[in-house]
Write an enzyme that holds these catalytic residues in place. Structure first.
Site, PDB file in Angstrom:
ATOM      1  N   GLY A   1       0.828  -1.208   0.000  1.00 52.29           N
ATOM      2  CA  GLY A   1       0.000   0.000   0.000  1.00 52.29           C
ATOM      3  C   GLY A   1       0.850   1.241   0.000  1.00 52.29           C
ATOM      4  O   GLY A   1       2.050   1.185  -0.239  1.00 52.29           O
ATOM      5  N   ASN A   2       0.217   2.373   0.241  1.00 52.03           N
ATOM      6  CA  ASN A   2       0.967   3.634   0.330  1.00 52.03           C
ATOM      7  C   ASN A   2       0.332   4.525   1.384  1.00 52.03           C
ATOM      8  O   ASN A   2      -0.674   4.161   1.987  1.00 52.03           O
ATOM      9  CB  ASN A   2       1.036   4.309  -1.042  1.00 52.03           C
ATOM     10  CG  ASN A   2      -0.342   4.587  -1.587  1.00 52.03           C
ATOM     11  OD1 ASN A   2      -1.116   5.342  -1.007  1.00 52.03           O
ATOM     12  ND2 ASN A   2      -0.675   3.944  -2.706  1.00 52.03           N
ATOM     13  N   ARG A   3       0.919   5.691   1.587  1.00 51.06           N
ATOM     14  CA  ARG A   3       0.530   6.519   2.728  1.00 51.06           C
ATOM     15  C   ARG A   3      -0.518   7.573   2.388  1.00 51.06           C
ATOM     16  O   ARG A   3      -0.720   8.504   3.161  1.00 51.06           O
ATOM     17  CB  ARG A   3       1.780   7.183   3.312  1.00 51.06           C
ATOM     18  CG  ARG A   3       2.767   6.163   3.854  1.00 51.06           C
ATOM     19  CD  ARG A   3       4.075   6.809   4.252  1.00 51.06           C
ATOM     20  NE  ARG A   3       3.873   7.904   5.186  1.00 51.06           N
ATOM     21  CZ  ARG A   3       4.769   8.852   5.433  1.00 51.06           C
ATOM     22  NH1 ARG A   3       5.926   8.837   4.808  1.00 51.06           N
ATOM     23  NH2 ARG A   3       4.516   9.810   6.297  1.00 51.06           N
TER      24      ARG A   3
END
Ligand code: CTP
Length: 449
Positions: free
Chosen positions: A246-248
């Site tokens: 995932g990412n932030r």
């Protein structure tokens, strides 16, 4: 950026001079009239639906954030919430009839002096009265005398909302420049579920703030009759039932784009990936998980869209294989490397092959180094009309309520947006999108249900 124009209502009546808030701040902007700066004046109209109790929270948020609120309930709404509650929460008298304090001419003065009128909840009956200009109580008189932006937040059963009479009244009010927020879909009074639910009061409050922040421009719905699609948040690419890549991304910038588009009159579809933010009022939210799901949802919604804004942080790669059971450690063995495959580039795809001819496509570029140079080459590579380039990294952009960016246009124009709330950046994006929009077509008008 668009320049403020002389406030003019859609029906040709000139707006009152007092409302002139600056753009986007967190608290309310003090209103500047001829005298000293003053608190923005909001009229909260409450009509007779069970959601009247939720309007107490809206009132609370408005007063606690520094607005001077006058509640004008209808007689029917007092079955749900009494005058004493409105008076105590607002610190102002709350009356339903024009016959009280007649010497103050309240049926004219309350509307004339308002910076914003919001009717929440708004019943089918109130929509009909407003559309036809009836004036048989204090609220309907106020609606006729108001020259400021007017927001209606309808709440009713699905059948009443979908009835052609209601839909025609909504269309009439929108045509005249009022902002009618689409009701949410969900649990209604009793056991029913469907469209007609009162949106989250905190989100209606955000819409009020957005409209007030636009000052005189709040009277011009420059995205009325337009359908815009926005992607937001980040995608998650599952590796096994408990793990993902995932990412932030928090989704805040995309949600800000959705809220500001609603405040400017657009029909909005928000394709949201893994964000914890509440659904914005009046927005059709499609929740997705992966890049492939995001692509499918964006392409479907974009078929009749006037503009598509890709604010989502889309994972470029996904695990080549999904393990249906949790991947376990094996004693004495190094882990297997994770093979990745490319995800589709949705922005490049819709820019090259636009789901609707002439639609405006906007991308975002999150860069850590050589921000502008990378942005320029990304604009060419992706083929979109506008690219919002911002620097990301520790403590920058991700999760923050503020942002700064440069918006690059395919025609070479560059618009720097100074550090400020993500809503301000969102409004600048819409300022640049609106002059590029295709000529409206009947298919882009709001739906009838
Ligand atoms: N984007 C997309 N599909 C992808 C990756 C990105 O539609 N598979 C969109 C994003 O929503 C954003 C824009 O492309 O609007 C740029 O995203 P960014 O992550 O900055 O660029 P990438 O294409 O991933 O390029 P790179 O990682 O090489 O900088």
């Amino acid at each position: 950026m668009g320049k403020p124009t002389q406030p003019q209502r859609a029906d040709g009546v000139e707006a009152a001079g007092g409302a002139s808030a600056g753009m986007a701040g967190d608290g309310p902007e003090a209103m500047e009239g001829n005298g000293p700066a003053r608190r923005p004046r909001v009229v909260l109209g409450v009509s007779g639906g069970i959601a009247a109790y939720k309007a107490c929270e809206l009132l609370r948020r408005l007063t606690e954030s520094g607005h001077d609120v006058r509640v004008v309930p209808t007689a029917a709404s007092l079955h749900f919430i009494g005058e004493a509650t409105w008076a105590a929460l607002s610190g102002n008298p709350a009356s339903t009839e024009v016959w009280e304090s007649v010497h103050e001419v309240p049926h004219v003065r309350i509307g004339q002096s308002a910076d914003l009128v919001v009717v929440a909840p708004c019943t089918a009956d109130m929509l009909a009265k407003a559309a036809h200009g009836l004036a048989d109580d204090l609220l309907t008189n106020t609606l006729l005398t108001a020259r400021c932006p007017v927001i209606f937040a309808p709440a009713m059963h699905t059948e009443m909302w979908e009835h052609p009479a209601t839909q025609e009244n909504v269309a009439t009010l929108r045509r005249r420049g009022a902002l009618v927020i689409e009701p949410a879909v969900g649990r209604l009074t009793g056991v029913d579920t469907g469209k007609g639910r009162f949106p989250d009061p905190a989100e209606i409050f955000e819409t009020c703030r957005r409209v007030l922040a636009r000052g005189p421009l709040g009277l011009t719905q420059d995205l009325a009759g337009r359908h815009v699609v926005i992607s937001a948040g980040g995608t998650r690419e599952p590796l096994d039932p408990v793990r993902f890549l995932g990412n932030r991304s928090s989704g805040k910038q995309g949600y800000a784009l959705a809220r500001t588009a609603v405040a400017r009159g657009a029909r909005v579809t928000l394709v949201a990936g893994n964000s914890e933010l509440p659904d914005p009022a009046g927005v059709d939210v499609v929740h997705i998980g992966t890049a492939v799901q995001l692509r499918e949802a964006v392409l479907k919604a974009a078929a009749d869209a006037d503009a598509v804004v890709m604010a989502a942080a889309v994972a470029d790669f996904r695990p080549a294989a999904y393990a249906t059971g949790k991947i376990k450690k094996k004693d004495g063995q190094e882990p297997e490397p994770v093979a990745l495959v490319r995800n589709p580039d949705i922005l490049a795809e819709i820019s090259a092959d636009r789901p609707r001819p002439g639609q405006v496509i906007v991308g975002f570029a999150a860069e850590t180094d050589d921000v502008l140079a990378n942005g320029r080459s990304k604009l060419t590579r992706k083929g979109c009309d506008l690219l919002v380039v911002n620097e990301v990294g520790d403590h920058k952009a991700f999760g923050s309520a503020e942002n700064e960016a440069v918006i690059l246009a395919a025609d070479g124009a560059e618009t720097p947006v100074p550090y400020g709330p993500k809503e301000a950046l969102a409004d600048t994006v819409w300022d640049l999108v609106t002059p590029r929009l295709p000529t409206p077509q009947p298919s882009s008008t709001p739906p009838t249900s």
